[in-house]
Design an enzyme around this catalytic site. Structure first.
Site, mmCIF file in Angstrom:
data_model
loop_
_atom_site.group_PDB
_atom_site.id
_atom_site.type_symbol
_atom_site.label_atom_id
_atom_site.label_comp_id
_atom_site.label_asym_id
_atom_site.label_seq_id
_atom_site.Cartn_x
_atom_site.Cartn_y
_atom_site.Cartn_z
ATOM 1 N N ALA A 10 0.812 -1.224 0.000
ATOM 2 C CA ALA A 10 0.000 0.000 0.000
ATOM 3 C C ALA A 10 0.843 1.271 0.000
ATOM 4 O O ALA A 10 0.379 2.328 -0.436
ATOM 5 C CB ALA A 10 -0.943 0.001 1.199
ATOM 6 N N THR A 78 1.804 -8.138 -9.374
ATOM 7 C CA THR A 78 3.200 -8.478 -9.124
ATOM 8 C C THR A 78 3.719 -9.357 -10.266
ATOM 9 O O THR A 78 2.993 -10.203 -10.779
ATOM 10 C CB THR A 78 3.308 -9.237 -7.781
ATOM 11 O OG1 THR A 78 2.695 -8.435 -6.771
ATOM 12 C CG2 THR A 78 4.758 -9.507 -7.426
ATOM 13 N N THR A 79 4.974 -9.157 -10.658
ATOM 14 C CA THR A 79 5.528 -9.889 -11.803
ATOM 15 C C THR A 79 6.174 -11.194 -11.359
ATOM 16 O O THR A 79 6.207 -11.514 -10.181
ATOM 17 C CB THR A 79 6.592 -9.028 -12.514
ATOM 18 O OG1 THR A 79 7.582 -8.658 -11.548
ATOM 19 C CG2 THR A 79 5.961 -7.772 -13.093
ATOM 20 N N PRO A 105 -0.200 -9.390 -16.340
ATOM 21 C CA PRO A 105 1.066 -8.673 -16.522
ATOM 22 C C PRO A 105 0.828 -7.202 -16.869
ATOM 23 O O PRO A 105 1.712 -6.386 -16.743
ATOM 24 C CB PRO A 105 1.706 -9.401 -17.710
ATOM 25 C CG PRO A 105 0.566 -10.001 -18.464
ATOM 26 C CD PRO A 105 -0.524 -10.265 -17.477
ATOM 27 N N HIS A 134 8.573 5.634 -27.590
ATOM 28 C CA HIS A 134 8.818 5.778 -26.151
ATOM 29 C C HIS A 134 9.811 6.897 -25.863
ATOM 30 O O HIS A 134 10.519 7.360 -26.755
ATOM 31 C CB HIS A 134 9.361 4.465 -25.575
ATOM 32 C CG HIS A 134 8.315 3.416 -25.368
ATOM 33 N ND1 HIS A 134 7.889 2.596 -26.386
ATOM 34 C CD2 HIS A 134 7.584 3.062 -24.260
ATOM 35 C CE1 HIS A 134 6.948 1.777 -25.909
ATOM 36 N NE2 HIS A 134 6.754 2.036 -24.636
ATOM 37 N N LYS A 138 14.564 4.433 -22.534
ATOM 38 C CA LYS A 138 14.203 3.012 -22.608
ATOM 39 C C LYS A 138 15.387 2.197 -23.130
ATOM 40 O O LYS A 138 16.037 2.587 -24.099
ATOM 41 C CB LYS A 138 13.009 2.853 -23.542
ATOM 42 C CG LYS A 138 12.369 1.489 -23.487
ATOM 43 C CD LYS A 138 11.033 1.503 -24.224
ATOM 44 C CE LYS A 138 10.403 0.131 -24.182
ATOM 45 N NZ LYS A 138 10.211 -0.349 -22.808
#
Lengths: 248, 248, 248, 248
Positions: A10, A78-79, A105, A134, A138
């Site tokens: 959180a 979460t990955t 994802p 982008h 990156k």
């Protein structure tokens, strides 16, 4: 009646944005926000019905085991989920047939929809190419999203028996025609002032269809997370990716 | 094996383009091209399996009655079909259960897909507006397509319980915010050098999705007609609109 | 050699961004940042060569009188300058012929260039329209920038003897064709997920030219302010607007 | 008063379009249209003031020698002019100081303006890239126009001391980042349904400027040719390229 929502992670940047979004939604109530070191029992005490987990691959499996065991639905950003981990979650869910877990994802609805639309449209057009744009910091080109999009397009075309996009290029300055991802050309633009953008261009005789997604703010995951929170109680078992919830 | 195709209205502008497209397709064979005054029996003699009809509201019903009676499938772009006419065709088809007829108001696949995608995406975004851009000789604003698109969007949002797009405008120069079609704002641009273009803009927190269709040539109906020719033998009864063939 | 820069209103949101930008620039040195209540003499003590003023209409004239009197160049983004105020500044500068003052209502280089290009191109095209797109909390439609852009376009066309853009619209749903600003149609889109964007569309036989400006962050004034800081020492007297520095 | 215009190569595809455009213009009068084999004297007899030449490199020099000798202004779209040829024309014009000749490689005003604007804007932005999009039958990538545009951008940035666009790419799928033209990245899209399009993207902190040119019809040279016809009588000597007439 409102849905009672807990948030794990959180205090994180993402977690804070989700807490704010939950509090701003009339049909949701934020009942507990926990972080590293906090006891998960607080979710039970608070009567959380759904818990959102944006934490870390190291702890997410323990979190899920606990939540499923307590009959609490979970929405997970979460990955780090591979097939082994997904199977493990499925195993826990067999013992808790009324619990739903969503692991996705990408929660940006616009990104998910644009990939899906590209995939659906791909076989009706002679030509298709992808441009992703982008910010210049990156590291990878093309972006992971463009790579996946091109892969989905290639698969859809192969399945429908559609050949490669026509291309008469005989003189090319190295790189001009972009990268080749499974036969689909992908172009990567890097520009100060941009954030994360993607265009899928589809063309046939006399007409083109362009599907463009612009993301200018990381808060763009919030509407997708809320959608997951609202829908997961009605979807028992494991749901992977936001697509099934979009009901396309 | 190739499909044997006949064309009705073969000398018309559209008919000529369709004949050319059929001849260019490896899996299709043009076996007869007829026009006003020619006997329809020539299709039977030529062994046509599918006939494409781009003729006139005055003759299309007679054409269809003949074709269905002879067991020939039909792909129809002729206009002027109301519910009464569609019911009449359904009646004929009941007596010929192996025949398929496709009647579509728009064969541009890109246009059909962009309307469908807009409809599907509409309920996931806080805001949606439509911009249509055409050559300056167009008499109506907004275009019929934009009007229909906005209607589909409004219906999808109403069904999902999504409210109007937010809009804090308190000072407006008359017309700046466009036309209101069922609560969806539609803007009509008229510009020399354009043909027929439409953009649906959808936005939510931090991200936007844009679905753009550009049509620069009336030949853009050809791929949709060929799709119909290839699929109609497998779809007995009446099919209205290209959508069902797109299998979305 | 670096330029020694002072900032007035250094604690404000804009001022903070400018201080950061000055510090990040290799050729500039931040020597003093003052706010309401601080004595302006600190700029003299610190040896400031150029002072950037993003303060308030109530205090900016006193600031400028002081700076010009001390031989310090000024770059001013504070609003509220009418002709009387500009004349007053010109008066002070007559007595200080080596000092330069730049007062600009808009430091976003992209916005300034897009207006200028629209103005330059306007007379070569049969048609021109403006679309501006903003977040839905904006109160006015069209935006001030779109209003000015349309005015500049109209003026350029009138001067060149170019008539109104052609438009055969005979059936219009109220508002579809946008607002009429001096004969130029302007369309205002309001969409969650957008910030501030504008497109000028110019069209003639067979071709169109589109000039699009996207601003997604208020930091977009920074490069224009730095340009002003670097150039103002070489421009004695009063410069109004960023245009003259762009040397177009 | 109208300008009396002759056309050389009047039966060619381009020549026909020019004849039509001249006839449609209220201030121009088509007085003679000649082709291969016709005697040039007809222009004198017809009192042509300006002759438009879209012929062939083999004959254009003879045409120009004749026209300049007779005091007739010329607007030339024929290709194949190198410095030697231009010098030859300059020589003839020295002996005819009241005659004007315009030789331009590109008469599409939108293309010329977009190149010019890109060149002007290039030094004010940290980043710049070019995307060109064409039909799939094009042999070269990038297009000649994109190649020239990138060259002009690179030159403008070098002159202003602006470095390369930032780019942190460390993992690249071969070709993703496009071709490198003098340090400017150029991306070439090939898509059925497109004709000839180009986008120059310029970006700096928080904002981007996009200059897009769409050409969907070869008739797009006509407005540029008419501009030349109207202006050339006022510009004695040789003018190369449309730019000087645009008065930017």
């Amino acid at each position: 009646m409102t849905i009672r929502v807990g948030v794990l992670g959180a205090q994180g940047r993402v977690g804070q944005a989700i807490c704010a979004a939950v509090e701003a939604a009339a049909d949701l109530e934020l009942v507990a926000g926990l972080d590293k070191g906090d006891a998960l029992d607080a979710f039970v005490t608070a009567g959380a019905e759904v818990v959102v987990d944006f934490t870390h691959p190291d702890v997410v499996m323990d979190n899920l085991k606990f939540l499923v065991g307590k009959g609490i639905h979970a929405v997970v950003g979460t990955t780090g989920f591979d097939e082994a981990r997904l199977d493990q979650v499925r195993g826990w869910l067999e013992a808790a047939p009324k619990v739903g877990v969503l692991i996705a994802p990408n929660f940006a609805i616009g990104a998910v929809l644009s990939m899906r639309f590209a995939e659906q449209a791909a076989r009706f057009f002679e030509s298709v190419e992808v441009i992703e744009l982008h910010h210049p910091n990156k590291a990878d080109a093309p972006s992971g999203t463009a790579y996946r999009t091109a892969g989905l397009i290639a698969e859809a075309r192969a399945k429908a028996g559609v050949g490669r996009s026509p291309d008469a290029t005989s003189t090319e300055l190295d790189g001009a025609r972009g990268a080749d991802v499974d036969g689909v050309r992908v172009h990567s633009v890097r520009l100060t002032g941009l954030v994360a953008h993607q265009e899928v261009l589809l063309g046939t005789q006399g007409e083109t269809l362009t599907i463009r997604h612009d993301s200018i703010d990381r808060s763009s995951f919030a509407p997708g997370v809320l959608l997951g929170v609202r829908e997961i109680a009605g979807r028992h078992g494991l749901t992977v990716g936001l697509d099934p919830l979009l009901d396309l």
